[in-house]
Design a protein around this motif. Structure first.
Motif, short mmCIF file in Angstrom:
data_model
loop_
_atom_site.label_atom_id
_atom_site.label_comp_id
_atom_site.label_asym_id
_atom_site.label_seq_id
_atom_site.Cartn_x
_atom_site.Cartn_y
_atom_site.Cartn_z
N TYR A 121 3.86 4.26 -73.44
CA TYR A 121 3.21 4.49 -74.06
C TYR A 121 2.94 5.34 -73.80
CZ TYR A 121 1.67 -0.18 -75.29
OH TYR A 121 1.51 -1.54 -75.88
N ASP A 122 3.00 7.06 -72.86
CA ASP A 122 2.16 8.34 -72.59
C ASP A 122 2.57 8.93 -73.59
OD1 ASP A 122 4.92 8.77 -72.01
OD2 ASP A 122 5.10 9.10 -69.95
N ASN A 123 4.21 9.29 -74.41
CA ASN A 123 3.90 10.01 -75.51
C ASN A 123 3.73 8.89 -77.06
OD1 ASN A 123 6.48 11.99 -74.79
ND2 ASN A 123 7.64 10.30 -74.19
N GLY A 183 4.57 16.06 -61.84
CA GLY A 183 4.11 14.26 -61.18
C GLY A 183 2.50 14.02 -61.50
N GLY A 184 2.28 12.74 -61.15
CA GLY A 184 1.03 12.57 -61.53
C GLY A 184 0.94 11.59 -60.01
N LEU A 185 -0.29 10.77 -59.73
CA LEU A 185 -0.35 9.81 -59.10
C LEU A 185 -1.57 8.92 -59.71
CD1 LEU A 185 0.58 7.53 -56.89
CD2 LEU A 185 -0.82 8.76 -55.71
N GLU A 186 -1.10 7.54 -59.87
CA GLU A 186 -2.51 7.15 -60.99
C GLU A 186 -3.46 5.96 -59.44
OE1 GLU A 186 0.58 4.14 -60.04
OE2 GLU A 186 0.52 5.64 -60.69
N THR A 238 -7.26 10.37 -61.05
CA THR A 238 -5.11 10.80 -61.03
C THR A 238 -5.89 12.40 -60.52
OG1 THR A 238 -3.27 10.63 -61.69
CG2 THR A 238 -5.40 11.41 -62.98
N SER A 239 -4.17 12.11 -59.60
CA SER A 239 -3.93 13.98 -59.69
C SER A 239 -2.81 14.29 -60.05
CB SER A 239 -3.84 13.92 -58.00
OG SER A 239 -4.53 13.25 -56.67
N LEU A 240 -2.44 15.46 -60.59
CA LEU A 240 -1.54 15.84 -61.19
C LEU A 240 -1.09 17.55 -60.88
CD1 LEU A 240 -3.40 15.19 -65.26
CD2 LEU A 240 -1.26 13.48 -63.79
N LEU A 241 0.22 17.55 -60.68
CA LEU A 241 1.21 18.60 -60.29
C LEU A 241 1.67 18.49 -61.34
CD1 LEU A 241 1.28 19.52 -57.72
CD2 LEU A 241 3.65 18.89 -57.53
N PHE A 242 1.20 20.00 -61.93
CA PHE A 242 2.28 20.76 -63.09
C PHE A 242 2.50 22.21 -62.67
CE2 PHE A 242 2.20 21.52 -67.15
CZ PHE A 242 3.76 19.96 -67.73
N SER A 299 -0.97 11.14 -70.01
CA SER A 299 -1.43 9.82 -70.87
C SER A 299 -0.93 9.12 -69.89
CB SER A 299 -1.10 10.12 -72.25
OG SER A 299 -0.36 8.99 -72.59
N HIS A 300 0.19 9.30 -69.32
CA HIS A 300 0.68 8.40 -68.15
C HIS A 300 -0.33 7.77 -67.39
CE1 HIS A 300 4.52 6.65 -66.45
NE2 HIS A 300 3.81 6.72 -65.27
#
Length: 586
Positions: free
Chosen positions: A301-303, A229-232, A237-241, A260-261
């Motif tokens: 747009y992310d892809n 998940g991510g939060l803009e 941004t914070s990205l959990l992966f 990218s998203h």
């Protein structure tokens, strides 16, 4: 020196999971109401952050003042016009991009979970100093003045998460703007490649808008055992992966699309935003029917920007778009809920799914992405490839980038302006109705949508079956499972529902033989439509046998195929859309 609100955040006892916060407010009214948001921008769910706040005390001029809790989010102090300091603790043991987390390895906090505010001082500068264990360093995208991080107002503070720990950041520059990457949870297998790939994506997005809207940017990356998940935010941004994902090509690609998203949100929702979110009301839900454009459009747009950055091929892009189409058509709720309604009621539907959600709701991310793709092609067809969705995004940026907010009809009006014609019929069908989407516009770029039944549980669509010759119709039950042997969803109108199978029925046997979730579906598919099976289940503590007449497995796996005899115009439109030459299949 102008007045400001000052915070000190201490985490000297990280094993307690308690942040210790001191908040000092300048002199103001006789009664001070200190408030905490119930939600955080970008995540449309009331999360009740105040439930983690404890031990609130208040002081003025060295004198203790008893705070009175007025409601779930409000502490009232009789300040008598004096400056007031509040001291309190916040429990933080939930590692998501929307919450806060403190343990022996780091401290992470979102402002909405931690910082009490007052409406009277919301527009003042907010200064934050951090007191951390030895060797830990604080990171945030805010301006630094000495030891303090400075936000121009409370909204900017809430939109600037902090990461504190023994980290060494990675860095790169885009359009003259410094970017940092801070990673928690593991080391990145190829840090140089990560920075290079992120830089290419960011550069591609900056080119589209003619520059960047901030003076610094921060990627906070949390590598865990599971979860994505991510939060803009306005400059971060914070990205959990999942950490294992970065060790294979598909996982790496997926991480890039996630980054990218969130980066595209710099424009699309952080600055160009629904007017219904201006200003944020932190006390309650903020309703808008436009989330499909701001989240679904960003998903489109992310892809696309991973493709434009040269990190994904056109064929792979089309496969991923086909997988999105497949996910949409596997969701019966698309026939029940409109895209506009999905956006409006995200507060009680999207972020609060239950076993019936697939039957009653549609994700504004999912359908929004497909609608954005169709809108892009519709604009290209209407203007003979002179304009597309990029032009719509730039027009919205030019018109609403000052954060004044897009009215509820603003996206549609701007799209019609770019197209040079009225697009209300497109929006009526795609956004305001539950009618199936019209995919005929794919022919403009020489493509057509095909459907087939899924070959297995892991079949996400996106490509034709590799099996040659006729394929025997498969039996279909119409359920999904969870755990090893429990029904998770019963599809509306399915054979399972008609026969009387329920969510949470525990599987025991099929035709007298023990079965688990995976075995149930595969064994039903081995049979033919019209066959009857006997399913033995526990419903609570009662053993039941339910006969089910199987249906035919639906053709809901989609893929995009090139037309047999493309025209030169279709080939040119395809290249204008994807930036890649037409490739004959072979």
């Amino acid at each position: 020196m102008p007045e400001a609100v000052h915070y000190r955040v201490s985490m000297l006892r990280p094993h307690s999971h308690l942040f210790e916060v001191e908040a000092t407010f300048p002199a103001g009214p006789d009664t001070l109401d200190a408030l905490l948001p119930v939600w955080t921008p970008g995540s449309y769910l009331v999360r009740e952050f105040a439930r983690q706040v404890q031990e609130v005390s208040a002081w003025a001029g060295g004198e203790p003042l008893p705070p009175r809790r007025v409601d779930k989010r409000t502490w009232r102090v009789q300040a008598q016009g004096r400056p007031v300091t509040l001291r309190y603790r916040v429990y933080a043991n939930e590692l998501t991009v929307r919450t806060s987390h403190l343990d022996g390895s780091h401290g992470y906090f979102n402002g909405a979970t931690l910082f009490l505010y007052t409406e009277a001082t919301r527009g003042l500068e907010h200064h934050v100093t951090v007191e951390a264990p030895s060797g830990w360093k604080p990171f945030a995208a805010l301006e630094r003045r000495g030891e303090a991080f400075v936000a121009k107002d409370y909204d900017e503070l809430v939109d600037s998460p902090f990461e504190v720990g023994p980290h060494t950041p990675l860095s790169f520059t885009v359009a003259g703007v410094p970017h940092e990457v801070v990673v928690w949870g593991d080391t990145v297998p190829d840090a140089g490649r990560l920075c290079a790939d992120l830089q290419r994506i960011c550069e591609a997005q900056a080119r589209m808008f003619g520059g960047l809207p901030m003076s610094r940017y921060l990627f906070l990356v949390y590598l865990t055992d599971k979860g994505r998940g991510g939060l803009e935010h306005k400059a971060s941004t914070s990205l959990l992966f999942p950490r294992v994902g970065l060790h294979n090509s598909r996982g790496w690609e997926d991480f890039l699309t996630l980054a990218s998203h969130e980066y595209f949100h710099l424009w699309n929702i952080k600055r160009v935003k629904p007017r219904a979110l201006v200003p944020f009301d932190y006390a309650q839900e903020n309703y808008t029917s436009l989330l499909w454009a701001f989240e679904g459009g960003t998903s489109y747009y992310d892809n696309l920007f991973v493709l434009r950055a040269g990190l994904m091929g056109a064929s792979r892009y089309l496969t991923r778009l086909g997988e999105t189409l497949s996910a949409l058509h596997a969701t019966p709720g698309r026939k029940v809920q409109t895209l506009a309604e999905a956006s409006l009621v995200s507060w009680v539907k999207h972020y609060r799914p239950d076993e019936h959600s697939p039957n009653s709701a549609i994700s504004y991310y999912l359908k929004g992405e497909v609608v954005a793709a169709l809108l892009d092609l519709e604009l290209r067809r209407a203007t003979d490839n002179a304009r597309g969705l990029d032009d719509l995004m730039r027009l919205l940026w030019q018109r609403y980038g000052d954060e004044s907010g897009v009215p509820e009809d603003g996206v549609e009006a701007a799209a019609s302006e770019v197209a040079g014609k009225d697009l209300s019929a497109f929006f009526d069908r795609a956004v305001r109705s539950t009618e199936e989407l019209d995919y005929s516009v794919f022919s403009h770029v020489g493509l057509e949508v095909h459907f087939r039944p899924r070959d297995s549980l892991g079949d996400k669509g996106g490509s034709p079956l590799r099996t040659k010759g006729d394929v025997k119709p498969k039996g279909w039950l119409g359920v999904t499972t969870k755990g090893s042997a429990t029904l998770a969803t019963v599809v509306d109108g399915s054979p399972a529902q008609e026969a009387g199978l329920y969510v949470d029925d525990e599987l025991v046997a099929l035709d007298g033989w023990r079965v688990d979730g995976a075995g149930l579906l595969s064994r039903c598919e081995d049979k033919s439509p019209g066959d009857t099976v006997r399913l033995t289940v526990f419903r609570r503590d009662r053993l039941l046998e339910v006969p089910v007449t199987l249906g035919q497995k639906p053709a809901d796996a989609a893929w995009l195929a090139r037309v047999d005899k493309p025209t030169d115009a279709q080939k040119a439109a395809y290249q204008a859309w994807l930036g890649a030459p037409w490739e004959e299949p072979g």
